[in-house]
Design a protein around this motif. Structure first.
Motif, mmCIF file in Angstrom:
data_model
loop_
_atom_site.group_PDB
_atom_site.id
_atom_site.type_symbol
_atom_site.label_atom_id
_atom_site.label_comp_id
_atom_site.label_asym_id
_atom_site.label_seq_id
_atom_site.Cartn_x
_atom_site.Cartn_y
_atom_site.Cartn_z
ATOM 1 N N CYS A 153 52.614 38.075 28.905
ATOM 2 C CA CYS A 153 51.572 38.796 29.650
ATOM 3 C C CYS A 153 52.217 39.714 30.694
ATOM 4 O O CYS A 153 53.397 39.553 31.031
ATOM 5 N N GLY A 213 41.794 36.530 33.168
ATOM 6 C CA GLY A 213 42.820 37.105 32.305
ATOM 7 C C GLY A 213 44.082 36.271 32.255
ATOM 8 O O GLY A 213 44.855 36.373 31.300
ATOM 9 N N HIS A 214 44.309 35.455 33.269
ATOM 10 C CA HIS A 214 45.552 34.675 33.306
ATOM 11 C C HIS A 214 45.314 33.189 33.053
ATOM 12 O O HIS A 214 46.155 32.361 33.393
ATOM 13 N N CYS A 240 48.554 34.186 28.120
ATOM 14 C CA CYS A 240 47.360 34.486 28.935
ATOM 15 C C CYS A 240 46.284 35.174 28.083
ATOM 16 O O CYS A 240 46.603 35.925 27.146
ATOM 17 N N CYS A 283 51.779 39.517 33.691
ATOM 18 C CA CYS A 283 52.097 38.686 34.862
ATOM 19 C C CYS A 283 53.433 37.979 34.694
ATOM 20 O O CYS A 283 53.933 37.349 35.619
HETATM 21 ZN ZN LIG Z 1 48.999 36.547 32.751
#
Ligand SMILES: [Zn+2]
Length: 377
Positions: A249, A238-239, A256, A251
């Motif tokens: 994202c 996912g990243h 991402c 994060c």
């Molecule tokens: Zn991410």
């Protein structure tokens, strides 16, 4: 397991049990002797031990080629139970499974995940006991309770390093399972989903599992063993950046895969569920052109992510998670996009949809105890 005989008898009983466990066709004493290269007395002796322990039983009859009736044999899946719990931002999902990963009971509870992690673990253990009571699960047969969480955890699994979808960072896991009076095991949710999928596919080959939930993640399984990486951060698909400088994202970074291909993007853009989103596209309902444009953009970025995984690992890529159920009509187009950026021009036959549609994550974390039990026989 307490096999009081010799090591040789132990390993023969184990291979008989494992053969029956994996078998999908009719098995008799005669076919066991033939397939495993054992004498009939050895088969009889070890089977009677497995039957005494309640692990194997007679199951039906068939006519042999000589016209005689022969008894079939199978394992007894319900002799032990394992429970898996999946923790997400808004729900706790409980599943009880037998030794063949058949679902015996399921429950979904609405929760605020923050409460589960900030308290003493009492809420989780009380909810578990109620689930066991209401489902009539015999605690004497319970192998253990697995807990799957959408988090990157420290290598010793004692704290969460980051769990963006739960809004947690650097959080201790000490209290989470502290009040559960059964063996417990904690694992990343996408790793569990991948593990369940690998089991469902009869444990064949190497596989990358890409889970399209609100948190996009995955698992890498080489010959049935998850590859976790140096920091337990493998398969954080996912990243991977699929659009430099792109959407922000959870994060905190930009571009991402998760910010492009999670169901959350549909919800955040149009305020509708994936069910409403896809049914509007299919029946050309109001707004379908905007929905189709977003979906096209999601598919294009998904193709980049899939191609990256294939280029790095050169194995099957299996898509699971929330968006999987909506993908069948779009799989040919997705394969076309993936093939278009694949320098080896494979036609993307390696790309598949997960076989296990329901409750893969809690079943996958329960599977940890099932595999342990079978390995001990
Ligand atoms: Zn991410």
């Amino acid at each position: 397991m307490d096999f009081s005989g010799t090591e040789r008898r132990h390993s023969v009983a184990s291979s008989i049990y494992n053969y029956l466990y994996r078998s999908t066709s009719f098995c008799s004493r005669q076919s066991l002797a033939r397939e495993l290269g054992l004498s009939m007395p050895t088969v009889y002796q070890n089977l009677s031990k497995l039957m005494e322990l309640g692990l194997v039983c007679e199951s039906g009859e068939q006519l042999s080629t000589g016209g005689r009736k022969v008894s079939g044999l199978s394992i007894v899946p319900q002799v032990r139970t394992a429970v898996g719990i999946s923790v997400t931002e808004h729900y706790l999902r409980f599943v009880a499974s037998d030794l063949l990963l058949n679902e015996l009971a399921y429950r979904q509870l609405s929760i605020n995940a923050g409460v589960i992690f900030s308290g003493s673990g009492k809420l989780l253990s009380e909810s578990l006991e109620r689930f066991l009571d209401d489902s009539g699960i015999d605690r004497e047969r319970l192998l253990g309770v697995g807990i799957a969480i959408p988090a990157v955890m420290s290598p010793d699994v004692r704290h969460i390093t980051a769990a963006p979808t739960l809004h947690l960072r650097d959080t201790s896991l000490e209290g989470l399972a502290g009040q559960i009076p059964y063996p417990t095991y904690i694992e990343n949710d996408a790793t569990c989903g991948g593990y369940a999928e690998w089991f469902e596919r009869s444990g064949v080959g190497d596989m990358a599992y890409l889970s399209l939930e609100n948190g996009v993640g995955g698992a890498i399984l080489f010959d049935g063993r998850p590859y976790l990486g140096n920091n337990r951060r493998s398969a954080e698909f996912g990243h991977m950046c699929v659009e430099p400088g792109g959407l922000t994202c959870t994060c905190g970074k930009q571009g991402c895969l998760e910010s492009y291909c999670s169901p959350r993007r549909i919800q955040n853009t149009f305020g509708v569920t994936p069910e409403d989103f896809f049914s509007t596209i299919e029946r050309h309902g109001p707004g379908y052109q905007e929905y189709s444009a977003l979906w096209e953009n999601m598919l294009r970025h998904l193709a980049i992510g899939i191609n990256n995984i294939r280029m790095a690992l050169d194995c099957d890529v299996v898509i699971g998670g929330r968006l999987r159920e909506f993908l069948p009509p779009y799989l040919p187009r997705l394969k076309e996009y993936v093939s278009g950026i694949d320098p080896f021009g494979s036609g993307a036959d390696y790309l598949q949809l997960s076989a296990l549609r329901r409750h893969a994550v809690p079943l996958g974390v329960a599977l940890h105890f099932v595999v342990d039990f079978i390995n001990q026989i």
